[in-house]
Design an enzyme around this catalytic site. Structure first.
Site, PDB file in Angstrom:
ATOM      1  N   PHE A 233       0.833  -1.207   0.000  1.00  0.00           N
ATOM      2  CA  PHE A 233       0.000   0.000   0.000  1.00  0.00           C
ATOM      3  C   PHE A 233       0.872   1.264   0.000  1.00  0.00           C
ATOM      4  O   PHE A 233       0.855   2.042  -0.960  1.00  0.00           O
ATOM      5  CB  PHE A 233      -0.933  -0.059   1.219  1.00  0.00           C
ATOM      6  CG  PHE A 233      -1.535   1.247   1.618  1.00  0.00           C
ATOM      7  CD1 PHE A 233      -2.187   2.052   0.692  1.00  0.00           C
ATOM      8  CD2 PHE A 233      -1.452   1.685   2.939  1.00  0.00           C
ATOM      9  CE1 PHE A 233      -2.738   3.273   1.080  1.00  0.00           C
ATOM     10  CE2 PHE A 233      -2.004   2.883   3.329  1.00  0.00           C
ATOM     11  CZ  PHE A 233      -2.640   3.687   2.398  1.00  0.00           C
TER      12      PHE A 233
ATOM     13  N   ARG B 195      -7.702  -3.993   8.948  1.00  0.00           N
ATOM     14  CA  ARG B 195      -7.508  -2.763   9.710  1.00  0.00           C
ATOM     15  C   ARG B 195      -8.808  -1.960   9.772  1.00  0.00           C
ATOM     16  O   ARG B 195      -9.728  -2.157   8.987  1.00  0.00           O
ATOM     17  CB  ARG B 195      -6.376  -1.936   9.103  1.00  0.00           C
ATOM     18  CG  ARG B 195      -5.050  -2.430   9.621  1.00  0.00           C
ATOM     19  CD  ARG B 195      -3.901  -1.607   9.159  1.00  0.00           C
ATOM     20  NE  ARG B 195      -3.547  -1.927   7.798  1.00  0.00           N
ATOM     21  CZ  ARG B 195      -2.425  -1.529   7.227  1.00  0.00           C
ATOM     22  NH1 ARG B 195      -1.578  -0.781   7.876  1.00  0.00           N
ATOM     23  NH2 ARG B 195      -2.152  -1.878   5.984  1.00  0.00           N
TER      24      ARG B 195
ATOM     25  N   TYR C  36      19.015 -11.902  -5.401  1.00  0.00           N
ATOM     26  CA  TYR C  36      17.901 -11.352  -6.195  1.00  0.00           C
ATOM     27  C   TYR C  36      18.257 -10.083  -6.984  1.00  0.00           C
ATOM     28  O   TYR C  36      17.561  -9.745  -7.924  1.00  0.00           O
ATOM     29  CB  TYR C  36      16.643 -11.141  -5.341  1.00  0.00           C
ATOM     30  CG  TYR C  36      16.765 -10.163  -4.193  1.00  0.00           C
ATOM     31  CD1 TYR C  36      16.618  -8.795  -4.385  1.00  0.00           C
ATOM     32  CD2 TYR C  36      16.994 -10.617  -2.892  1.00  0.00           C
ATOM     33  CE1 TYR C  36      16.716  -7.912  -3.327  1.00  0.00           C
ATOM     34  CE2 TYR C  36      17.092  -9.733  -1.827  1.00  0.00           C
ATOM     35  CZ  TYR C  36      16.958  -8.381  -2.056  1.00  0.00           C
ATOM     36  OH  TYR C  36      17.052  -7.512  -1.002  1.00  0.00           O
TER      37      TYR C  36
ATOM     38  N   ALA D 183      11.412   1.796   7.121  1.00  0.00           N
ATOM     39  CA  ALA D 183      10.030   2.051   7.520  1.00  0.00           C
ATOM     40  C   ALA D 183       9.773   1.410   8.876  1.00  0.00           C
ATOM     41  O   ALA D 183       9.519   0.214   8.973  1.00  0.00           O
ATOM     42  CB  ALA D 183       9.076   1.479   6.477  1.00  0.00           C
TER      43      ALA D 183
ATOM     44  N   TYR E 274       5.842  -8.157  15.144  1.00  0.00           N
ATOM     45  CA  TYR E 274       5.911  -6.917  14.360  1.00  0.00           C
ATOM     46  C   TYR E 274       6.639  -5.829  15.128  1.00  0.00           C
ATOM     47  O   TYR E 274       7.671  -5.316  14.684  1.00  0.00           O
ATOM     48  CB  TYR E 274       4.497  -6.456  14.024  1.00  0.00           C
ATOM     49  CG  TYR E 274       4.425  -5.257  13.122  1.00  0.00           C
ATOM     50  CD1 TYR E 274       4.782  -5.334  11.782  1.00  0.00           C
ATOM     51  CD2 TYR E 274       3.973  -4.022  13.600  1.00  0.00           C
ATOM     52  CE1 TYR E 274       4.694  -4.231  10.945  1.00  0.00           C
ATOM     53  CE2 TYR E 274       3.878  -2.916  12.773  1.00  0.00           C
ATOM     54  CZ  TYR E 274       4.238  -3.023  11.447  1.00  0.00           C
ATOM     55  OH  TYR E 274       4.146  -1.927  10.616  1.00  0.00           O
TER      56      TYR E 274
ATOM     57  N   SER F 217       7.082  -5.434   4.476  1.00  0.00           N
ATOM     58  CA  SER F 217       6.598  -6.061   5.720  1.00  0.00           C
ATOM     59  C   SER F 217       5.078  -6.098   5.710  1.00  0.00           C
ATOM     60  O   SER F 217       4.448  -5.134   5.283  1.00  0.00           O
ATOM     61  CB  SER F 217       7.033  -5.270   6.960  1.00  0.00           C
ATOM     62  OG  SER F 217       6.473  -5.855   8.125  1.00  0.00           O
TER      63      SER F 217
HETATM   64  N1  UDP Z   1     -10.646  -2.046  15.105  1.00  0.00           N
HETATM   65  C1  UDP Z   1     -12.041  -2.126  15.186  1.00  0.00           C
HETATM   66  N2  UDP Z   1     -12.715  -2.768  14.180  1.00  0.00           N
HETATM   67  C2  UDP Z   1     -12.087  -3.318  13.105  1.00  0.00           C
HETATM   68  C3  UDP Z   1     -10.664  -3.232  13.021  1.00  0.00           C
HETATM   69  C4  UDP Z   1      -9.983  -2.602  14.050  1.00  0.00           C
HETATM   70  O1  UDP Z   1     -12.655  -1.622  16.145  1.00  0.00           O
HETATM   71  O2  UDP Z   1     -12.765  -3.875  12.237  1.00  0.00           O
HETATM   72  C5  UDP Z   1      -9.905  -1.323  16.159  1.00  0.00           C
HETATM   73  C6  UDP Z   1      -8.701  -2.057  16.721  1.00  0.00           C
HETATM   74  O3  UDP Z   1      -9.060  -2.852  17.824  1.00  0.00           O
HETATM   75  C7  UDP Z   1      -7.787  -0.890  17.123  1.00  0.00           C
HETATM   76  C8  UDP Z   1      -8.112   0.193  16.095  1.00  0.00           C
HETATM   77  O4  UDP Z   1      -9.381  -0.155  15.555  1.00  0.00           O
HETATM   78  O5  UDP Z   1      -8.111  -0.407  18.415  1.00  0.00           O
HETATM   79  C9  UDP Z   1      -7.083   0.287  14.988  1.00  0.00           C
HETATM   80  O6  UDP Z   1      -6.818  -1.013  14.515  1.00  0.00           O
HETATM   81  P1  UDP Z   1      -5.988  -1.331  13.217  1.00  0.00           P
HETATM   82  O7  UDP Z   1      -6.073  -2.815  13.006  1.00  0.00           O
HETATM   83  O8  UDP Z   1      -6.431  -0.468  12.104  1.00  0.00           O
HETATM   84  O9  UDP Z   1      -4.474  -0.941  13.507  1.00  0.00           O
HETATM   85  P2  UDP Z   1      -3.547  -0.741  14.794  1.00  0.00           P
HETATM   86  O10 UDP Z   1      -3.519   0.727  14.985  1.00  0.00           O
HETATM   87  O11 UDP Z   1      -4.140  -1.450  15.993  1.00  0.00           O
HETATM   88  O12 UDP Z   1      -2.247  -1.320  14.384  1.00  0.00           O
END
Ligand code: UDP
Length: 337
Positions: free
Chosen positions: A26, A203, A75, A131, A162, A90
């Protein structure tokens, strides 16, 4: 590009040989696109674990399908010596990196080591940009998070493949900068969104957009009071380009993100409103919400302190959450056709 970048930026990048690992991801694909616009000759290395060929199908970069955790000689063509390396390979979404924990810790540690060692012997004057992530701050006890904060990370939790690997990646960069006098820069990237995100990556922004477009309830994890700060990808990539270009950023670690902070419930409200606007309908009121369990080690609050980015790069984000969401939702709507 969200704004015209200064002319010395395109002068810097013109005809440079640039290697982008994770260039089909992305952020990597947006970065590759801007580098090409700035006149660079870009080689993308990607193993397509979470990246997609579709993200770069419209670009003229050379593409090498490979795992950057392998020795670089396996590579890259022998005669190829890059001027600049952006190490962006990643998995980045919690469900994806937890599904690929070994690949994730290797690409952030071993690949960083392999690339820097390769440059040390073949191109010691090359610039290297790693990154990193806001996840190095873990579940932060300092708010907002400046670069000087050391973080609060569970070293053996579900997110550690991670965040601890990104921390080790930073360590490897520090060693090559201090002990081997190499030109290394680190960007700590906070939550970023925009066109070409993987709608299936789990996400919060792609999940909520998918749910809004399908007319389904927003799946909120926990009570939705946890916060995140969302940066539109064009803003982020502008900052990355400046971080590599500025001489004064050599050896620096810089946060890039948008300091606007939203609870997850507020995030659902904004996505609800903006997606209705894009669809040309009235937004459901109140937004339909379904609560789900909070994932383990989910950080409670996250917001970048971007003072250093302002001072070192003269950078700050210019695209509001609503404006960026509108572009993103429009992109996904048109893709759904
Ligand atoms: N989250 C949510 N619903 C979803 C996906 C994520 O409520 O469908 C919440 C998740 O628990 C976190 C926040 O949204 O508190 C951001 O999550 P994300 O996976 O985007 O990335 P993070 O910042 O945690 O790496």
């Amino acid at each position: 590009m969200s704004r015209p970048l200064p002319s010395d930026v395109s002068q810097f990048y013109a005809q440079k040989k640039v290697l982008v690992t994770g260039g089909a991801g992305f952020i990597g694909s947006h970065l590759t696109e801007l580098l090409l616009q700035l006149g660079a000759e870009v080689t993308v290395v990607d193993n397509f674990l979470t990246g997609a060929r579709q993200n770069i199908a419209h670009l003229t970069a050379e593409v090498i399908e490979a795992d950057a955790s392998q020795p670089v000689e396996t590579y890259l063509p022998a005669q190829y010596t890059p001027d600049l390396v952006f190490h962006f390979a990643s998995p980045a979404s919690p469900p994806k990196y937890q599904a690929h924990p070994v690949e994730t810790y290797l690409v952030n540690s071993m690949a960083t080591h392999q690339l820097l060692q390769y440059l040390k012997s073949k191109a010691p004057k090359a610039r290297f940009l790693f990154a990193s992530t806001s996840e190095v701050y873990g579940d932060p006890q300092v708010h907002p998070q400046p670069e000087s904060y050391w973080g609060n990370v569970n070293p053996n939790g579900v997110r550690s493949c991670y965040d601890e690997a990104k921390r080790l990646g930073e360590t490897i960069c520090g060693v090559h900068s201090r002990d081997f006098q190499m030109d290394v820069r680190i960007v700590r990237i906070f939550n970023t969104y925009g066109p070409r995100m993987d709608l299936e990556d789990g996400r919060v922004i792609p999940d909520f957009i998918k749910q809004a477009l399908a007319g389904q309830p927003f799946q909120v994890y926990g009570d939705g009071t946890q916060t995140r700060s969302y940066c539109y990808v064009d803003d982020l990539v502008d900052g990355i380009i400046l971080l590599m270009q500025k001489d004064s950023a050599k050896g620096q670690t810089v946060n890039l993100g948008n300091p606007g902070e939203f609870t997850v419930l507020q995030t659902a409200e904004v996505v609800n409103r903006v997606s209705a606007e894009v669809k040309g309908v009235e937004p459901p009121s109140p937004p339909p919400i379904e609560f789900r369990p909070l994932p383990q080690d989910d950080p409670l609050r996250r917001r970048p302190d971007i003072q250093k980015a302002k001072e070192v790069l003269g950078w700050e984000p210019v695209i509001s959450f609503e404006e960026g969401l509108k572009k993103t939702i429009t992109f996904f709507q048109s893709r759904q056709g």
